[in-house]
Design an enzyme around this catalytic site. Structure first.
Site, PDB file in Angstrom:
ATOM      1  N   GLN A  53      -0.736  10.337   4.145  1.00 34.91           N
ATOM      2  CA  GLN A  53       0.590  10.949   3.933  1.00 34.91           C
ATOM      3  C   GLN A  53       1.550  10.402   5.257  1.00 34.91           C
ATOM      4  OE1 GLN A  53       1.947  13.507   2.841  1.00 34.91           O
ATOM      5  NE2 GLN A  53       0.454  13.700   1.253  1.00 34.91           N
ATOM      6  N   GLY A  91       0.738  -1.102   0.118  1.00 34.56           N
ATOM      7  CA  GLY A  91       0.080   0.051   0.100  1.00 34.56           C
ATOM      8  C   GLY A  91       0.910   1.227  -0.014  1.00 34.56           C
ATOM      9  N   PHE A  92       0.347   2.089   0.569  1.00 32.39           N
ATOM     10  CA  PHE A  92       1.277   3.568   0.606  1.00 32.39           C
ATOM     11  C   PHE A  92       2.500   3.306   1.320  1.00 32.39           C
ATOM     12  CE2 PHE A  92      -2.955   5.485  -0.505  1.00 32.39           C
ATOM     13  CZ  PHE A  92      -2.622   6.333  -1.682  1.00 32.39           C
ATOM     14  N   ASP A 149      -1.453   2.279   8.365  1.00 30.18           N
ATOM     15  CA  ASP A 149      -2.521   2.025   9.229  1.00 30.18           C
ATOM     16  C   ASP A 149      -2.629   1.079  10.208  1.00 30.18           C
ATOM     17  OD1 ASP A 149      -3.773   3.834   7.437  1.00 30.18           O
ATOM     18  OD2 ASP A 149      -5.358   2.680   6.596  1.00 30.18           O
ATOM     19  N   GLU A 171     -18.075  10.782   0.948  1.00 29.71           N
ATOM     20  CA  GLU A 171     -17.921  10.649  -0.424  1.00 29.71           C
ATOM     21  C   GLU A 171     -18.853   9.640  -1.175  1.00 29.71           C
ATOM     22  OE1 GLU A 171     -12.884  11.057  -0.143  1.00 29.71           O
ATOM     23  OE2 GLU A 171     -13.952   8.978  -0.367  1.00 29.71           O
TER      24      GLU A 171
HETATM   25  C1  LIG Z   1     -12.229   4.273   0.577  1.00 31.11           C
HETATM   26  C2  LIG Z   1     -11.015   5.065   1.220  1.00 31.11           C
HETATM   27  C3  LIG Z   1     -10.786   6.318   0.978  1.00 31.11           C
HETATM   28  C4  LIG Z   1      -9.733   6.854   1.676  1.00 31.11           C
HETATM   29  N1  LIG Z   1      -9.381   8.227   1.228  1.00 31.11           N
HETATM   30  C5  LIG Z   1      -8.254   8.655   1.554  1.00 31.11           C
HETATM   31  C6  LIG Z   1      -8.177  10.178   1.409  1.00 31.11           C
HETATM   32  O1  LIG Z   1      -8.819  10.850   0.480  1.00 31.11           O
HETATM   33  N2  LIG Z   1      -6.914  10.638   1.749  1.00 31.11           N
HETATM   34  C7  LIG Z   1      -6.174   9.999   2.626  1.00 31.11           C
HETATM   35  O2  LIG Z   1      -5.016  10.492   3.179  1.00 31.11           O
HETATM   36  N3  LIG Z   1      -6.197   8.758   3.045  1.00 31.11           N
HETATM   37  C8  LIG Z   1      -7.420   8.006   2.606  1.00 31.11           C
HETATM   38  N4  LIG Z   1      -7.705   6.770   2.925  1.00 31.11           N
HETATM   39  C9  LIG Z   1      -7.008   6.059   3.782  1.00 31.11           C
HETATM   40  C10 LIG Z   1      -5.507   5.656   3.213  1.00 31.11           C
HETATM   41  O3  LIG Z   1      -5.840   5.110   1.797  1.00 31.11           O
HETATM   42  C11 LIG Z   1      -4.845   4.483   3.959  1.00 31.11           C
HETATM   43  O4  LIG Z   1      -4.586   5.398   5.021  1.00 31.11           O
HETATM   44  C12 LIG Z   1      -3.647   4.204   3.427  1.00 31.11           C
HETATM   45  O5  LIG Z   1      -3.734   3.284   2.464  1.00 31.11           O
HETATM   46  C13 LIG Z   1      -2.608   3.376   4.366  1.00 31.11           C
HETATM   47  O6  LIG Z   1      -1.698   2.702   3.867  1.00 31.11           O
HETATM   48  P1  LIG Z   1      -1.045   1.271   4.356  1.00 31.11           P
HETATM   49  O7  LIG Z   1       0.327   0.884   3.291  1.00 31.11           O
HETATM   50  O8  LIG Z   1      -0.923   1.267   5.783  1.00 31.11           O
HETATM   51  O9  LIG Z   1      -2.113   0.172   4.039  1.00 31.11           O
HETATM   52  P2  LIG Z   1      -3.177  -0.158   2.736  1.00 31.11           P
HETATM   53  O10 LIG Z   1      -2.765   0.776   1.643  1.00 31.11           O
HETATM   54  O11 LIG Z   1      -4.277  -0.801   2.979  1.00 31.11           O
HETATM   55  O12 LIG Z   1      -2.166  -1.527   2.128  1.00 31.11           O
HETATM   56  C14 LIG Z   1      -1.987  -2.592   2.802  1.00 31.11           C
HETATM   57  C15 LIG Z   1      -1.451  -3.662   1.771  1.00 31.11           C
HETATM   58  O13 LIG Z   1      -1.092  -4.822   2.464  1.00 31.11           O
HETATM   59  C16 LIG Z   1      -1.683  -5.919   1.708  1.00 31.11           C
HETATM   60  N5  LIG Z   1      -1.983  -7.225   2.579  1.00 31.11           N
HETATM   61  C17 LIG Z   1      -2.798  -6.960   3.816  1.00 31.11           C
HETATM   62  N6  LIG Z   1      -2.876  -8.168   4.512  1.00 31.11           N
HETATM   63  C18 LIG Z   1      -1.867  -8.868   3.921  1.00 31.11           C
HETATM   64  C19 LIG Z   1      -1.215 -10.243   4.305  1.00 31.11           C
HETATM   65  N7  LIG Z   1      -1.812 -11.062   4.965  1.00 31.11           N
HETATM   66  N8  LIG Z   1      -0.384 -10.535   3.200  1.00 31.11           N
HETATM   67  C20 LIG Z   1       0.209  -9.876   2.203  1.00 31.11           C
HETATM   68  N9  LIG Z   1      -0.394  -8.847   1.874  1.00 31.11           N
HETATM   69  C21 LIG Z   1      -1.199  -8.275   2.810  1.00 31.11           C
HETATM   70  C22 LIG Z   1      -2.910  -5.261   1.007  1.00 31.11           C
HETATM   71  O14 LIG Z   1      -3.185  -6.191  -0.371  1.00 31.11           O
HETATM   72  C23 LIG Z   1      -2.528  -4.186   0.835  1.00 31.11           C
HETATM   73  O15 LIG Z   1      -1.735  -3.785  -0.648  1.00 31.11           O
HETATM   74  C24 LIG Z   1      -8.761   6.294   2.211  1.00 31.11           C
HETATM   75  C25 LIG Z   1      -9.060   4.738   2.587  1.00 31.11           C
HETATM   76  C26 LIG Z   1      -9.971   4.263   2.046  1.00 31.11           C
HETATM   77  C27 LIG Z   1     -10.451   2.835   2.359  1.00 31.11           C
END
Ligand SMILES: Cc1cc2nc3c(=O)[nH]c(=O)nc-3n(C[C@H](O)[C@H](O)[C@H](O)COP(=O)(O)OP(=O)(O)OC[C@H]3O[C@@H](n4cnc5c(N)ncnc54)[C@H](O)[C@@H]3O)c2cc1C
Length: 459
Positions: free
Chosen positions: A328, A25-26, A312, A183
């Site tokens: 961010q 993810g991000f 997250d 949204e």
């Molecule tokens: C509908 C929606 C709208 C949003 N809008 C905004 C916005 O406008 N502005 C903003 O700043 N934030 C927004 N967010 C929040 C933002 O997207 C998240 O904070 C961000 O994506 C977190 O990044 P991350 O890398 O922690 O997790 P994620 O982006 O959720 O990535 C997690 C990754 O881990 C992988 N994964 C999970 N479990 C496993 C496993 N067991 N084995 C292998 N891979 C795994 C998943 O496939 C995924 O690719 C939004 C979120 C959602 C759901």
């Protein structure tokens, strides 16, 4: 030389340290990119083959964009990094003693550093049985399912109206008044009132009702009060019925019970709660009530300096407040991991992580948004300025030039032509509870009467 570097030297000898990143993810993707120039071997593991730009998922759900506009293969994003390999697999376990992760395929992968960035998922607050009736929005699959339900509701109403002269109420109920709920509600009312108004002959889509329910006293509770109030009035201006202090106690096929009242719904969407990925619990480290791993300012859980938890999945407090689960901080944490690994390798002290808050934005509908700007100046914006800022920022942060161009052209097309290019229904042609309401008929269920107003002469 740091304690960890000392520990790595004898183990690795001439071998480069292995960094395993779980989740692209991000947070994970930023960590992988930032480590691209470090003398380490990186393996990115994700159960999906693509990175999803979650902030635009609701636009896939409401047919503005196609899935490929906001998702890109992880392998292709990282293809130019010679020190990085990508593995599509699900991580199911972590062996902290042996420094290995366990994969769904049965394989094990050794690590010197483990970066856990598996994000969060929906929480139905212990009512997982509500999920089939009220899908949430977290992945491309969720977005396509929501699109199916929303578009199908109009199609079924048209068919029903043509056959019997009435149809069950076209109520869309969104549960949860955070950014995603706001949204979704705004986008549904947009599609109903603006984008489909000339497409049907027997129903008037603009008569659909969109209800946004939240148990708290205001929508966008994480925003300052003035912006919450603006958001509520912009939603009302678009035609969304906002019900705050509305406590949902039950959800079933085609209905929601809130504050002891039953609301008939053609489609119910869940945007009320999130919980951390279950992987965090495998560390045996302290977690908060949502399951987020409590980390220090080096992004480590207590006693695990070789493990970084980001995005997250992490619970980190700064200046007495928890850093929010948005894009961010996730990106900044990813970049920071590379700095800390570089410091280890140079035998220096790891720099602490400090979140640089540039602000928050939430879009509400066509030409409506709210923005809390923190940098380069402080301001609270709403309406068109906030909406234009939202558009610019999202285009800027989208990954891939092709995606930026395709999203920008889809927006321009949709804005000027009042059409939506991705109005595709795939899969099942049923909606939970719809057929029961049709069978019961308008006489036996007075709650279904209001939509008789949809009958229009000559249409
Ligand atoms: C509908 C929606 C709208 C949003 N809008 C905004 C916005 O406008 N502005 C903003 O700043 N934030 C927004 N967010 C929040 C933002 O997207 C998240 O904070 C961000 O994506 C977190 O990044 P991350 O890398 O922690 O997790 P994620 O982006 O959720 O990535 C997690 C990754 O881990 C992988 N994964 C999970 N479990 C496993 C496993 N067991 N084995 C292998 N891979 C795994 C998943 O496939 C995924 O690719 C939004 C979120 C959602 C759901």
């Amino acid at each position: 030389m740091s304690e960890l570097t000392q520990r790595l030297q004898p183990q690795t000898g001439s071998r480069r340290p292995r960094v395993v990143i779980v989740g692209a993810g991000f947070a994970g993707l930023h960590a992988a990119k930032a480590l691209g120039h470090q003398p380490v071997d990186v393996t990115v593991v994700d159960r999906r083959n693509h990175h999803t730009f979650q902030p635009l998922l609701y636009q896939v759900a409401l047919a503005v964009l196609s899935p490929a506009n906001i998702a890109q293969p992880i392998r292709s994003i990282l293809r130019k990094q010679s020190n990085t390999q990508v593995l599509m697999d699900e991580v199911t376990g972590i062996d902290l003693e042996k420094h290995q992760i366990e994969l769904g395929s049965g394989a094990r992968l050794p690590y010197d550093y483990l970066v856990l960035a598996t994000g969060a998922t929906h929480s139905y607050f212990g009512h997982d049985d509500w999920a089939p009736f009220a899908p949430g929005l977290k992945s491309i699959e969720d977005a396509v399912e929501i699109r199916r339900r929303v578009l199908l509701a109009f199609e079924l109403a048209e068919r029903q109206m043509q056959e019997r002269g009435w149809h069950p109420p076209l109520n869309f109920v969104v549960i949860g008044g955070g950014p995603t709920g706001v949204e979704l509600a705004g986008a549904i009312i947009d599609i109903a009132k603006l984008y489909m108004r000339h497409d049907f002959r027997h129903i008037d889509p603009s008569k659909a009702r969109v209800l946004l329910l939240d148990s708290g006293p205001r929508v966008l509770a994480a925003y300052p009060e003035d912006l919450s109030a603006k958001a509520e009035s912009e939603l009302a201006g678009l035609g969304v019925e906002v019900h705050t202090k509305s406590h949902v106690t039950a959800v079933g096929p085609g209905w929601v019970e809130a504050n002891d009242q039953r609301i008939d719904a053609a489609v119910i969407l869940w945007a009320a709660g999130v919980q951390a990925s279950p992987l965090g619990k495998l560390l045996g480290a302290p977690t908060d009530k949502r399951g987020c791993v409590i980390v220090d300012d080096r992004l480590n859980p207590p006693g695990l300096p070789e493990i970084f938890v980001l995005g997250d999945l992490a619970h980190l407090e700064q200046d007495g407040r928890q850093i929010p689960g948005v894009a961010q901080p996730a990106m900044q944490m990813g970049d920071h991991v590379a700095r800390m690994v570089a410091a280890d390798l140079a035998g220096k002290r790891r720099p602490p992580f400090h979140y640089f808050d540039k602000g928050d934005m939430s879009t509400i509908g066509r030409m409506a948004a709210v923005a809390k700007i923190e940098w380069p100046f402080k301001a609270h914006w709403s309406g068109i300025p906030a909406w234009l800022t939202w558009l610019t920022v999202h285009i800027f942060f989208l990954i891939g030039f092709r995606n930026r161009v395709s999203v920008f052209s889809a927006w321009i097309w949709s804005y000027f032509t009042f059409t939506r290019g991705a109005r595709i229904i795939t899969g099942d042609q049923r909606l939970p509870g719809w057929q029961d309401k049709v069978t019961a008929g308008p006489q036996t269920n007075p709650a279904q009467q209001p939509q008789e107003q949809n009958v229009e002469a000559g249409r």
